[in-house]
Design an enzyme around this catalytic site. Structure first.
Site, short mmCIF file in Angstrom:
data_model
loop_
_atom_site.label_atom_id
_atom_site.label_comp_id
_atom_site.label_asym_id
_atom_site.label_seq_id
_atom_site.Cartn_x
_atom_site.Cartn_y
_atom_site.Cartn_z
N ARG A 1 0.82 -1.21 0.00
CA ARG A 1 0.00 0.00 0.00
C ARG A 1 0.85 1.26 0.00
O ARG A 1 0.53 2.24 -0.67
CB ARG A 1 -0.95 -0.02 1.20
N ASP B 1 -3.99 39.22 -10.19
CA ASP B 1 -4.89 38.35 -9.43
C ASP B 1 -6.34 38.52 -9.88
O ASP B 1 -6.94 39.59 -9.71
CB ASP B 1 -4.77 38.66 -7.94
N GLU C 1 0.88 41.19 -5.14
CA GLU C 1 -0.41 40.83 -5.70
C GLU C 1 -1.19 42.10 -6.04
O GLU C 1 -1.31 43.00 -5.22
CB GLU C 1 -1.19 40.00 -4.68
N LYS D 1 0.52 39.97 -0.41
CA LYS D 1 -0.85 39.76 -0.85
C LYS D 1 -1.73 40.89 -0.34
O LYS D 1 -1.28 41.77 0.41
CB LYS D 1 -1.35 38.41 -0.36
N LYS E 1 -1.04 25.82 -1.93
CA LYS E 1 -2.26 25.10 -1.56
C LYS E 1 -1.99 23.60 -1.64
O LYS E 1 -2.43 22.89 -2.55
CB LYS E 1 -3.42 25.49 -2.47
#
Length: 272
Positions: free
Chosen positions: A90, A208, A187, A157, A125
């Site tokens: 596995r 963005d 950004e 950001k 992410k």
């Protein structure tokens, strides 16, 4: 995280206090193989090779990271002690499945912008504690990594910008405090912010969630005034939209979807 530590933790999670089958079975020298039950692009070889070395398994490969495969192809042969192979089955498959699934979707995005000269980037992410592995899988699919974390590029950001009163002054301080080789990305959501960020000395501008028309205007403004600045497009990037975004003239397109929207392909292990 070192590959060895990653693999030890993964195996420990599955084996726990010991494989119950191993308690009651006899050891035999066997040969198993992984077979593709769907088409895809392979990833995971680097990690599987480390696992095999750690647990004394012999591998014979018929695939490299980044190579495409079709349903029915035997990708890898594994030889060694039967108890060990079955206990690690596995773990081996999960490495190949996870990496190959991300590589397969990434490669579809890469092919969608082939010939444009635009680079496909991933994002942060990623699943907790799997960033290094998942970004490796992106590379297997032909994509490039964006920053690995908060320590290798300074990105400002919208949330950061809300805390900065004077961007020009902030940027002058930044250049004295971050490493010489580190870049600053800002950004921007509109042309007004683009002009402020470029004037302040950004190395990279992130467009963005801009429309195609607005992104083209940013590209033209960059070309006319700050040709050294790189442009990255981000937001609402799909397989249907990415080619049009690439044609605006940006240098790169980032997408979190290539990781978090990847669905698992089908691989299986069989014992000969």
């Amino acid at each position: 995280m070192l590959k060895e530590d990653f693999i030890k933790s993964m195996v420990a999670e599955d084996v726990g206090r010991g494989d119950l089958f191993a308690r009651i079975s006899e050891s035999k020298e066997v040969r198993a193989f992984i077979i593709a039950k769907s088409d895809g692009v392979f990833g995971g070889r680097e990690y599987i090779e480390v696992l095999a070395k750690m647990y004394d398994l012999a591998l014979t490969w018929d695939i490299r990271d980044g190579e495409a495969f079709v349903k029915g192809k035997k990708l890898l042969f594994v030889s060694g002690d039967s108890k060990r192979i079955l206990s690690l089955e596995r773990s081996i498959l999960d490495i190949a499945l996870h990496a190959s699934s991300i590589a397969t979707l990434t490669n579809r995005y890469v092919k969608a912008i082939e010939g444009t000269g635009v680079k496909l980037l991933d994002t942060r992410k990623t699943r907790p504690l799997l960033r290094e592995f998942e970004k490796y899988a992106v590379r297997c699919g032909g994509g490039l990594n964006h920053r690995m974390g908060l320590d290798d590029c300074l990105m400002l950001k919208d949330t950061h910008l809300k805390t900065i009163d004077d961007l020009d002054m902030f940027m002058s301080e930044v250049r004295q405090k971050i490493p010489f080789t580190s870049k600053v990305e800002i950004e921007c959501e509109d042309m007004e912010m683009v002009k402020r960020a470029m004037k302040a000395g950004a190395d990279i501008i992130m467009c963005d969630n801009m429309s195609l028309e607005e992104t083209r205007k940013v590209v033209q403004y960059r070309n006319d005034n700050y040709p050294h600045i790189l442009l990255e497009a981000s937001g609402n990037v799909t397989l249907e939209t990415i080619e049009d975004i690439a044609k605006t003239g940006v240098d790169a397109i980032s997408s979190g979807a290539i990781i978090h929207q990847a669905t698992w392909i089908d691989l299986s292990m069989k014992v000969q």
